[in-house]
Design a protein around this motif. Structure first.
Motif, PDB file in Angstrom:
ATOM      1  N   ASP A   1      -3.277   3.907   8.541  1.00 43.68           N
ATOM      2  CA  ASP A   1      -3.527   5.315   8.881  1.00 43.68           C
ATOM      3  C   ASP A   1      -2.321   6.192   8.562  1.00 43.68           C
ATOM      4  O   ASP A   1      -2.462   7.288   8.014  1.00 43.68           O
ATOM      5  N   LEU A   2      -1.114   5.709   8.884  1.00 41.54           N
ATOM      6  CA  LEU A   2       0.092   6.480   8.615  1.00 41.54           C
ATOM      7  C   LEU A   2       0.353   6.604   7.115  1.00 41.54           C
ATOM      8  O   LEU A   2       0.716   7.680   6.627  1.00 41.54           O
ATOM      9  N   VAL A   3       0.180   5.521   6.377  1.00 40.16           N
ATOM     10  CA  VAL A   3       0.381   5.564   4.924  1.00 40.16           C
ATOM     11  C   VAL A   3      -0.612   6.534   4.294  1.00 40.16           C
ATOM     12  O   VAL A   3      -0.268   7.291   3.381  1.00 40.16           O
ATOM     13  N   LYS A   4      -1.825   6.549   4.786  1.00 36.49           N
ATOM     14  CA  LYS A   4      -2.847   7.469   4.273  1.00 36.49           C
ATOM     15  C   LYS A   4      -2.442   8.927   4.506  1.00 36.49           C
ATOM     16  O   LYS A   4      -2.649   9.782   3.653  1.00 36.49           O
ATOM     17  N   GLN A   5      -1.835   9.214   5.648  1.00 39.79           N
ATOM     18  CA  GLN A   5      -1.545  10.596   6.047  1.00 39.79           C
ATOM     19  C   GLN A   5      -0.239  11.154   5.478  1.00 39.79           C
ATOM     20  O   GLN A   5      -0.123  12.370   5.295  1.00 39.79           O
ATOM     21  N   ILE A   6       0.743  10.310   5.216  1.00 36.95           N
ATOM     22  CA  ILE A   6       2.084  10.798   4.885  1.00 36.95           C
ATOM     23  C   ILE A   6       2.368  10.642   3.394  1.00 36.95           C
ATOM     24  O   ILE A   6       2.442   9.519   2.884  1.00 36.95           O
TER      25      ILE A   6
ATOM     26  N   VAL B   1       0.361  -4.877   4.195  1.00 40.73           N
ATOM     27  CA  VAL B   1      -0.590  -5.524   5.108  1.00 40.73           C
ATOM     28  C   VAL B   1      -0.929  -6.894   4.537  1.00 40.73           C
ATOM     29  O   VAL B   1      -0.647  -7.174   3.370  1.00 40.73           O
ATOM     30  N   ARG B   2      -1.541  -7.718   5.358  1.00 35.85           N
ATOM     31  CA  ARG B   2      -2.016  -9.013   4.868  1.00 35.85           C
ATOM     32  C   ARG B   2      -3.138  -8.775   3.862  1.00 35.85           C
ATOM     33  O   ARG B   2      -3.879  -7.810   3.967  1.00 35.85           O
ATOM     34  N   GLY B   3      -3.274  -9.672   2.917  1.00 33.52           N
ATOM     35  CA  GLY B   3      -4.251  -9.519   1.848  1.00 33.52           C
ATOM     36  C   GLY B   3      -5.693  -9.542   2.288  1.00 33.52           C
ATOM     37  O   GLY B   3      -6.566  -9.043   1.587  1.00 33.52           O
ATOM     38  N   ASP B   4      -5.970 -10.095   3.472  1.00 33.41           N
ATOM     39  CA  ASP B   4      -7.354 -10.145   3.932  1.00 33.41           C
ATOM     40  C   ASP B   4      -7.765  -8.902   4.722  1.00 33.41           C
ATOM     41  O   ASP B   4      -8.880  -8.818   5.213  1.00 33.41           O
ATOM     42  N   VAL B   5      -6.895  -7.906   4.801  1.00 29.86           N
ATOM     43  CA  VAL B   5      -7.191  -6.663   5.506  1.00 29.86           C
ATOM     44  C   VAL B   5      -7.753  -5.659   4.505  1.00 29.86           C
ATOM     45  O   VAL B   5      -7.220  -5.501   3.411  1.00 29.86           O
ATOM     46  N   GLU B   6      -8.831  -4.989   4.877  1.00 27.61           N
ATOM     47  CA  GLU B   6      -9.405  -3.964   4.004  1.00 27.61           C
ATOM     48  C   GLU B   6      -8.454  -2.779   3.924  1.00 27.61           C
ATOM     49  O   GLU B   6      -7.845  -2.403   4.922  1.00 27.61           O
ATOM     50  N   THR B   7      -8.315  -2.206   2.732  1.00 30.93           N
ATOM     51  CA  THR B   7      -7.355  -1.118   2.514  1.00 30.93           C
ATOM     52  C   THR B   7      -8.035   0.135   1.973  1.00 30.93           C
ATOM     53  O   THR B   7      -7.713   0.610   0.880  1.00 30.93           O
ATOM     54  N   PRO B   8      -8.956   0.725   2.745  1.00 32.65           N
ATOM     55  CA  PRO B   8      -9.614   1.944   2.265  1.00 32.65           C
ATOM     56  C   PRO B   8      -8.665   3.139   2.359  1.00 32.65           C
ATOM     57  O   PRO B   8      -7.771   3.172   3.203  1.00 32.65           O
ATOM     58  N   ASN B   9      -8.836   4.082   1.471  1.00 38.30           N
ATOM     59  CA  ASN B   9      -8.117   5.357   1.512  1.00 38.30           C
ATOM     60  C   ASN B   9      -6.619   5.267   1.280  1.00 38.30           C
ATOM     61  O   ASN B   9      -5.890   6.194   1.605  1.00 38.30           O
ATOM     62  N   VAL B  10      -6.141   4.148   0.775  1.00 40.63           N
ATOM     63  CA  VAL B  10      -4.739   4.035   0.356  1.00 40.63           C
ATOM     64  C   VAL B  10      -4.731   3.390  -1.022  1.00 40.63           C
ATOM     65  O   VAL B  10      -5.722   2.804  -1.451  1.00 40.63           O
ATOM     66  N   HIS B  11      -3.622   3.498  -1.679  1.00 40.71           N
ATOM     67  CA  HIS B  11      -3.458   2.988  -3.038  1.00 40.71           C
ATOM     68  C   HIS B  11      -2.737   1.654  -2.974  1.00 40.71           C
ATOM     69  O   HIS B  11      -1.654   1.560  -2.391  1.00 40.71           O
TER      70      HIS B  11
ATOM     71  N   VAL C   1       0.851  -1.186   0.000  1.00 39.68           N
ATOM     72  CA  VAL C   1       0.000   0.000   0.000  1.00 39.68           C
ATOM     73  C   VAL C   1       0.889   1.239   0.000  1.00 39.68           C
ATOM     74  O   VAL C   1       1.951   1.256   0.618  1.00 39.68           O
ATOM     75  N   VAL C   2       0.446   2.252  -0.732  1.00 37.58           N
ATOM     76  CA  VAL C   2       1.174   3.517  -0.791  1.00 37.58           C
ATOM     77  C   VAL C   2       0.185   4.659  -0.606  1.00 37.58           C
ATOM     78  O   VAL C   2      -1.016   4.508  -0.810  1.00 37.58           O
ATOM     79  N   ASN C   3       0.722   5.801  -0.260  1.00 39.10           N
ATOM     80  CA  ASN C   3      -0.072   7.016  -0.158  1.00 39.10           C
ATOM     81  C   ASN C   3      -0.588   7.387  -1.541  1.00 39.10           C
ATOM     82  O   ASN C   3       0.062   7.093  -2.558  1.00 39.10           O
ATOM     83  N   ASP C   4      -1.719   8.051  -1.593  1.00 39.69           N
ATOM     84  CA  ASP C   4      -2.314   8.434  -2.877  1.00 39.69           C
ATOM     85  C   ASP C   4      -1.406   9.346  -3.701  1.00 39.69           C
ATOM     86  O   ASP C   4      -1.576   9.473  -4.913  1.00 39.69           O
TER      87      ASP C   4
END
Length: 146
Positions: free
Chosen positions: A117-122, A129-139, A31-34
């Motif tokens: 949360d940190l990836v979203k903000q910075i 993250v593990r593949g079964d975790v939801e990843t809203p608001n990140v790319h 996952v990366v920041n937008d």
């Protein structure tokens, strides 16, 4: 119970256990920041980022790396499956880069939610993250296998 029957029973038990363990083994997702405008990353670039040899994205923005607890299963799986290195090798490289002052070690976080949360903000942030975790608001980006 005959020896032959005993061997069959043991084989069946091991098969059931291994299938169950494989079902629980989920993939790791990057996952990366937008602000990071890539869809895929090469394994070489990913290794360079996490070994602290690549400190900026192709557009010049600073890379901020996050990792989950370095003794945890997700970190071991990330190292094994995506980076193709052992966790202790990665840590040794981080220690060397930090000691020589060439780079800051990745920030270690204790939960996938904190990491997200940190990836979203910075801006410029990357994590996994593990593949079964939801990843809203990140790319979510994929790794190009070589």
């Amino acid at each position: 119970m005959s020896a032959r029957l005993w061997v069959v029973v043991v084989a069946v038990v091991f098969t059931v256990i291994s299938v169950h363990l494989r079902a629980e083994d989920t993939s790791i997702v990057l996952v990366v920041n937008d602000s990071v405008e890539i869809e895929q990353i090469s394994i070489d670039s990913l290794r360079a980022i996490y070994s602290l040899r690549q400190l900026s994205w192709p557009d010049g923005a600073e890379v901020t790396t996050f990792v989950l607890g370095i003794d945890g299963d997700a970190h071991r799986q990330f190292c094994r499956d995506l980076l193709k290195v052992y966790p202790h090798q990665l840590k040794k490289g981080w220690d060397r880069m930090e000691y020589t002052g060439r780079a800051r070690v990745p920030q270690i976080v204790q939960s996938e939610q904190i990491l997200l949360d940190l990836v979203k903000q910075i801006p410029g942030a990357i994590g996994y993250v593990r593949g079964d975790v939801e990843t809203p608001n990140v790319h979510v980006i994929s790794v190009l296998e070589e």
